[in-house]
Design a protein around this motif. Structure first.
Motif, PDB file in Angstrom:
ATOM      1  N   GLU A   1      85.183  -8.399  10.464  1.00  0.00           N
ATOM      2  CA  GLU A   1      85.227  -8.994  11.787  1.00  0.00           C
ATOM      3  C   GLU A   1      83.835  -9.410  12.256  1.00  0.00           C
ATOM      4  O   GLU A   1      82.889  -8.640  12.193  1.00  0.00           O
ATOM      5  CB  GLU A   1      85.799  -7.985  12.789  1.00  0.00           C
ATOM      6  CG  GLU A   1      86.107  -8.572  14.155  1.00  0.00           C
ATOM      7  CD  GLU A   1      87.264  -9.548  14.119  1.00  0.00           C
ATOM      8  OE1 GLU A   1      87.390 -10.334  15.073  1.00  0.00           O
ATOM      9  OE2 GLU A   1      88.032  -9.520  13.147  1.00  0.00           O
TER      10      GLU A   1
ATOM     11  N   ASP B   1      82.388 -10.502  18.621  1.00  0.00           N
ATOM     12  CA  ASP B   1      83.146 -11.305  19.585  1.00  0.00           C
ATOM     13  C   ASP B   1      82.273 -12.343  20.280  1.00  0.00           C
ATOM     14  O   ASP B   1      82.714 -13.470  20.517  1.00  0.00           O
ATOM     15  CB  ASP B   1      83.806 -10.384  20.624  1.00  0.00           C
ATOM     16  CG  ASP B   1      84.936  -9.557  20.021  1.00  0.00           C
ATOM     17  OD1 ASP B   1      85.482  -9.989  18.987  1.00  0.00           O
ATOM     18  OD2 ASP B   1      85.257  -8.486  20.584  1.00  0.00           O
TER      19      ASP B   1
ATOM     20  N   LYS C   1      81.917 -15.532  18.073  1.00  0.00           N
ATOM     21  CA  LYS C   1      83.081 -16.184  17.459  1.00  0.00           C
ATOM     22  C   LYS C   1      83.225 -17.647  17.876  1.00  0.00           C
ATOM     23  O   LYS C   1      83.539 -18.511  17.049  1.00  0.00           O
ATOM     24  CB  LYS C   1      84.351 -15.416  17.813  1.00  0.00           C
ATOM     25  CG  LYS C   1      84.516 -14.128  17.023  1.00  0.00           C
ATOM     26  CD  LYS C   1      85.831 -13.453  17.364  1.00  0.00           C
ATOM     27  CE  LYS C   1      86.022 -12.188  16.534  1.00  0.00           C
ATOM     28  NZ  LYS C   1      87.293 -11.493  16.857  1.00  0.00           N
TER      29      LYS C   1
END
Length: 344
Positions: free
Chosen positions: A69, A72, A75
């Motif tokens: 991942e 955030d 992204k």
């Protein structure tokens, strides 16, 4: 490594990046895209190296993102880069997206070994010149490159080169390639007349130089091989080994009369010596043209062979150099015999 690629072995994530020669794409080992033949792949230690060789990231496995991942806060920017690699981002553009330019720079440095600006610039160049392969039809190349129509493909190519990829066969052609050197990869271009471009791939003005050259020569750029590249590579290897002081490859250097005089004066500076901008202005018979001489130096598109790195400040200090002052010092050290390197 090929077996790991075919088996999508996740244990090899972070160990190597694979470049697909037939498409100009680089992937992570676990990519789900159709696997190429063994003879059509080459392997790299990291993303920075793959970019240096002219590859662009796969839109299936997104190799520019850390395995797992991504943060955030990043992204949105990563998605923008993935969808449109032609946009130029300034610090203000990042701030408008709620991003701290320093934080972005540090993240790219940590994960890719290069700044965000250097990374996005490499993406733009690689996407523009990785779009066309020899003997391919434009529509085939567009579809292979992930474009749903010719319009987006044509726009992306014209954005940098100033010419449509389907330009007439009567158009001039600049064949381009990358040449590895001890100071980093270089981007080389050649016409039927000679070498017209030789710049380090991370030079900030590279895109501008390419655009200007395309217009001056009314040429389209096509990646590939050229007889002069063999000679150029050999002579550069000899130069970095301290065994060559002059180059004999023919050059194709369109420019104004003034620029031509300045560039010729540069080539008359003996290897191992330096000159000031004032001295160069005197050499061309125009002592009041110091600033114009400096500008013409900056417009030089043939690094090393047309040795603009041999011009320094009147006080003896190093002044601006497109490839970076550290490279300028290294080149001067090689020529003075203080430093010898190897291209092997």
């Amino acid at each position: 490594m090929y077996e790991a690629l075919v088996n999508k072995d996740a244990s090899y994530e972070g160990i190597f990046i694979v470049g697909v020669k037939t498409t100009g794409i680089f992937c992570r080992p676990t990519c789900n895209a159709r696997k190429p033949k063994p003879e059509n792949v080459e392997y790299f230690a990291d993303i920075k190296q793959a970019l240096s060789f002219g590859y662009r990231p796969c839109k299936v496995c997104h190799p520019t993102r850390p395995y797992g991942e991504s943060p955030d806060w990043l992204k949105g920017l990563l998605e923008e880069l993935s969808q449109s690699g032609q946009q130029k981002f300034k610090d203000q553009d990042l701030r408008q997206r709620g991003l701290d330019p320093v934080r972005v720079r540090r993240w790219f440095k940590k994960h890719h070994g290069m700044t965000f600006q250097a990374y996005s610039r490499a993406l733009r160049i690689n996407r523009a010149f990785g779009l066309i392969k020899h003997d391919d039809k434009v529509i085939d190349t567009a579809l292979d490159s992930g474009y749903e129509s010719l319009s987006g493909f044509n726009h992306a190519f014209r954005k940098l080169t100033g010419a449509a990829p389907s330009a007439s066969k009567r158009s001039n052609v600049v064949t381009v390639t990358r040449i590895l050197t001890p100071l980093g990869p270089m981007f080389a271009g050649a016409t039927e007349q000679g070498i017209c471009l030789l710049e380090f791939t991370d030079r900030r003005m590279l895109e501008t130089q390419i655009t200007r050259l395309s217009k001056l020569l009314r040429a389209r750029f096509v990646p590939g091989q050229h007889p002069l590249f063999v000679k150029l590579s050999l002579q550069l290897k000899e130069y970095f080994a301290g065994k060559r002081t002059k180059f004999s490859v023919p050059l194709d250097i369109p420019g104004t009369d003034f620029q031509q005089r300045v560039w010729q004066a540069l080539m008359e500076i003996p290897c191992g010596e330096t000159r000031s901008y004032q001295q160069q202005a005197l050499t061309i018979g125009n002592p009041d043209a110091v600033r114009a001489v400096a500008k013409a130096n900056g417009d030089n598109r043939i690094s090393i062979i047309i040795p603009c790195h041999r011009v320094i400040g009147k006080n003896g200090k190093l002044t601006g150099y497109g490839g970076g002052l550290w490279r300028k010092q290294r080149l001067l050290d090689i020529e003075s015999g203080r430093l010898k390197t190897s291209s092997e």
